[in-house]
Design a protein around this motif. Structure first.
Motif, PDB file in Angstrom:
ATOM      1  N   PRO A  37     -77.364-107.730 -20.513  1.00 15.55           N
ATOM      2  CA  PRO A  37     -78.171-108.954 -20.613  1.00 15.55           C
ATOM      3  C   PRO A  37     -77.462-110.126 -19.931  1.00 15.55           C
ATOM      4  O   PRO A  37     -76.223-110.153 -19.842  1.00 15.55           O
ATOM      5  CB  PRO A  37     -78.296-109.186 -22.129  1.00 15.55           C
ATOM      6  CG  PRO A  37     -77.237-108.351 -22.756  1.00 15.55           C
ATOM      7  CD  PRO A  37     -76.894-107.243 -21.817  1.00 15.55           C
ATOM      8  N   ARG A  38     -78.257-111.104 -19.469  1.00 15.90           N
ATOM      9  CA  ARG A  38     -77.679-112.261 -18.768  1.00 15.90           C
ATOM     10  C   ARG A  38     -76.610-112.955 -19.600  1.00 15.90           C
ATOM     11  O   ARG A  38     -75.638-113.501 -19.069  1.00 15.90           O
ATOM     12  CB  ARG A  38     -78.785-113.269 -18.401  1.00 15.90           C
ATOM     13  CG  ARG A  38     -79.740-112.794 -17.332  1.00 15.90           C
ATOM     14  CD  ARG A  38     -80.815-113.850 -17.052  1.00 15.90           C
ATOM     15  NE  ARG A  38     -80.246-115.073 -16.504  1.00 15.90           N
ATOM     16  CZ  ARG A  38     -79.997-115.269 -15.204  1.00 15.90           C
ATOM     17  NH1 ARG A  38     -80.294-114.337 -14.327  1.00 15.90           N
ATOM     18  NH2 ARG A  38     -79.472-116.414 -14.784  1.00 15.90           N
ATOM     19  N   ALA A  39     -76.801-112.916 -20.927  1.00 19.34           N
ATOM     20  CA  ALA A  39     -75.833-113.568 -21.832  1.00 19.34           C
ATOM     21  C   ALA A  39     -74.415-113.050 -21.582  1.00 19.34           C
ATOM     22  O   ALA A  39     -73.436-113.823 -21.612  1.00 19.34           O
ATOM     23  CB  ALA A  39     -76.225-113.305 -23.279  1.00 19.34           C
ATOM     24  N   MET A  40     -74.298-111.749 -21.315  1.00 23.39           N
ATOM     25  CA  MET A  40     -72.971-111.172 -21.073  1.00 23.39           C
ATOM     26  C   MET A  40     -72.369-111.739 -19.785  1.00 23.39           C
ATOM     27  O   MET A  40     -71.149-111.922 -19.677  1.00 23.39           O
ATOM     28  CB  MET A  40     -73.052-109.639 -20.980  1.00 23.39           C
ATOM     29  CG  MET A  40     -73.500-108.960 -22.251  1.00 23.39           C
ATOM     30  SD  MET A  40     -72.439-109.371 -23.644  1.00 23.39           S
ATOM     31  CE  MET A  40     -71.032-108.341 -23.270  1.00 23.39           C
ATOM     32  N   GLY A  41     -73.228-112.010 -18.818  1.00 22.53           N
ATOM     33  CA  GLY A  41     -72.766-112.615 -17.563  1.00 22.53           C
ATOM     34  C   GLY A  41     -72.185-114.003 -17.829  1.00 22.53           C
ATOM     35  O   GLY A  41     -71.160-114.378 -17.270  1.00 22.53           O
ATOM     36  N   HIS A  42     -72.853-114.763 -18.692  1.00 26.05           N
ATOM     37  CA  HIS A  42     -72.358-116.111 -18.988  1.00 26.05           C
ATOM     38  C   HIS A  42     -71.033-116.048 -19.749  1.00 26.05           C
ATOM     39  O   HIS A  42     -70.142-116.874 -19.536  1.00 26.05           O
ATOM     40  CB  HIS A  42     -73.403-116.909 -19.767  1.00 26.05           C
ATOM     41  CG  HIS A  42     -74.643-117.203 -18.946  1.00 26.05           C
ATOM     42  ND1 HIS A  42     -74.583-117.771 -17.690  1.00 26.05           N
ATOM     43  CD2 HIS A  42     -75.962-116.990 -19.188  1.00 26.05           C
ATOM     44  CE1 HIS A  42     -75.804-117.898 -17.200  1.00 26.05           C
ATOM     45  NE2 HIS A  42     -76.662-117.436 -18.089  1.00 26.05           N
ATOM     46  N   LYS A  43     -70.907-115.048 -20.644  1.00 22.47           N
ATOM     47  CA  LYS A  43     -69.638-114.910 -21.380  1.00 22.47           C
ATOM     48  C   LYS A  43     -68.501-114.550 -20.416  1.00 22.47           C
ATOM     49  O   LYS A  43     -67.397-115.089 -20.505  1.00 22.47           O
ATOM     50  CB  LYS A  43     -69.771-113.858 -22.492  1.00 22.47           C
ATOM     51  CG  LYS A  43     -70.558-114.419 -23.664  1.00 22.47           C
ATOM     52  CD  LYS A  43     -70.673-113.455 -24.802  1.00 22.47           C
ATOM     53  CE  LYS A  43     -71.608-114.071 -25.857  1.00 22.47           C
ATOM     54  NZ  LYS A  43     -72.221-113.075 -26.722  1.00 22.47           N
ATOM     55  N   ALA A  44     -68.810-113.638 -19.480  1.00 20.54           N
ATOM     56  CA  ALA A  44     -67.791-113.266 -18.482  1.00 20.54           C
ATOM     57  C   ALA A  44     -67.468-114.476 -17.608  1.00 20.54           C
ATOM     58  O   ALA A  44     -66.315-114.674 -17.195  1.00 20.54           O
ATOM     59  CB  ALA A  44     -68.303-112.111 -17.631  1.00 20.54           C
ATOM     60  N   GLY A  45     -68.471-115.303 -17.358  1.00 17.65           N
ATOM     61  CA  GLY A  45     -68.274-116.526 -16.565  1.00 17.65           C
ATOM     62  C   GLY A  45     -67.298-117.471 -17.253  1.00 17.65           C
ATOM     63  O   GLY A  45     -66.454-118.094 -16.606  1.00 17.65           O
ATOM     64  N   ALA A  46     -67.402-117.572 -18.567  1.00 19.59           N
ATOM     65  CA  ALA A  46     -66.487-118.458 -19.320  1.00 19.59           C
ATOM     66  C   ALA A  46     -65.042-117.959 -19.185  1.00 19.59           C
ATOM     67  O   ALA A  46     -64.103-118.760 -19.098  1.00 19.59           O
ATOM     68  CB  ALA A  46     -66.915-118.514 -20.780  1.00 19.59           C
TER      69      ALA A  46
END
Ligand code: IPE
Ligand code: IPE
Ligand code: MG
Length: 261
Positions: A37-46
């Motif tokens: 899910p996109r949410a995981m991308g944002h977490k990896a981004g952090a």
């Protein structure tokens, strides 16, 4: 006499950017590639933010600006916006002490009034905690837009004119700049956008006028110290002319080298 700034001599600093501004793009595509899910991308981004901040601290870069959330990003699905807000609060909470220990001064740039009370309070707390720090100046652009910034500066100046405190002919480029969000900071020397798109997306429209642009094909969660080093190396090899001729730039660099020796 070799004058030291941030522990580095003029010569060492000569071709290093003082201010790096980054559009951290590609979190969604990073997740999609992994069927996440996109949410995981944002977490990896952090997590990628942490690496880049660490690098800038190590290299004694003066200012780093990160574009975290644009005014247009409110148009995303509600669920994604809400996840990004939660991630913002959690990151501030989780990183505040570490940033403080590393002498980082954190400021959030943008229209903060649209954020929840909880987020606004957290921002105030972290900004106050780190306000006297003298190391890396870390700016996070959130609910920020270059056009919004020019609009709010124009409104301030128009009010001054209306009140009779300012004449229209007194509105100079430097007066406009001093009413914008990044007043008192040098304009970015190096702009980086990850994710492969080659556009500005309403980021620092005024301040990027003479910034060197660097576009990376890497998605933001893949971006790290090595790629940042590559961007800085690329920057160091460029000749910035600011409207002058290449010959003029070379002779004034030679002059200042002679003076510093
Ligand atoms: C950048 O990554 C993060 C924000 C805009 C908040 P994206 O979420 O835009 O990632 P892509 O462009 O969809 O891959
Ligand atoms: C720019 O990325 C904003 C941030 C990284 C915060 P977007 O993904 O929103 O940009 P566009 O929509 O592709 O131009
Ligand atoms: Mg994007």
């Amino acid at each position: 006499m070799d004058k030291k700034v941030n522990g580095l001599s003029d010569q060492q600093r000569f071709n290093l950017p003082r201010h790096i501004a980054i559009i951290m793009d590609g979190n969604g595509r990073w997740a999609r590639k992994r069927f996440l899910p996109r949410a995981m991308g944002h977490k990896a981004g952090a997590r990628a933010v942490r690496k880049v901040v660490e690098y800038c601290v190590e290299k004694k870069i003066e200012t780093l600006t990160l574009f975290a959330f644009s005014r247009e990003n409110w148009l995303r699905p509600e669920e994604e916006v809400s996840l990004l807000m939660t991630l913002f609060i959690n990151t501030l909470e989780g990183e505040a002490q570490k940033m403080h220990k590393n002498n980082i001064r954190l400021q959030i740039i943008g229209d903060k009034s649209a954020f929840s009370d909880k987020l606004q309070t957290k921002i105030e707390e972290v900004e106050a905690l780190t306000s006297a720090n003298t190391g890396l100046n870390l700016l996070i652009a959130a609910n920020y837009g270059g056009q919004w910034d020019i609009q709010q500066a124009t409104q301030k100046l128009a009010s001054e004119v209306k009140a009779g405190n300012l004449q229209p002919e007194e509105i100079t480029e430097s007066l406009i700049a001093s009413n914008l969000s990044f007043a008192n900071l040098p304009d970015p020397d190096l702009f980086i956008r990850t994710g492969g798109e080659e556009r500005i997306s309403n980021f620092m429209l005024w301040q990027l006028s003479y910034t060197e642009l660097y576009f990376s094909q890497l998605l933001w969660p893949e971006f790290g110290k090595k790629e940042l080093e590559k961007a800085i190396e690329d920057f160091s090899g460029r000749q910035r002319r600011f409207g002058k001729t290449g010959e003029q730039v070379i002779s004034s660099a030679e002059e200042s080298f002679k003076i510093s020796c």
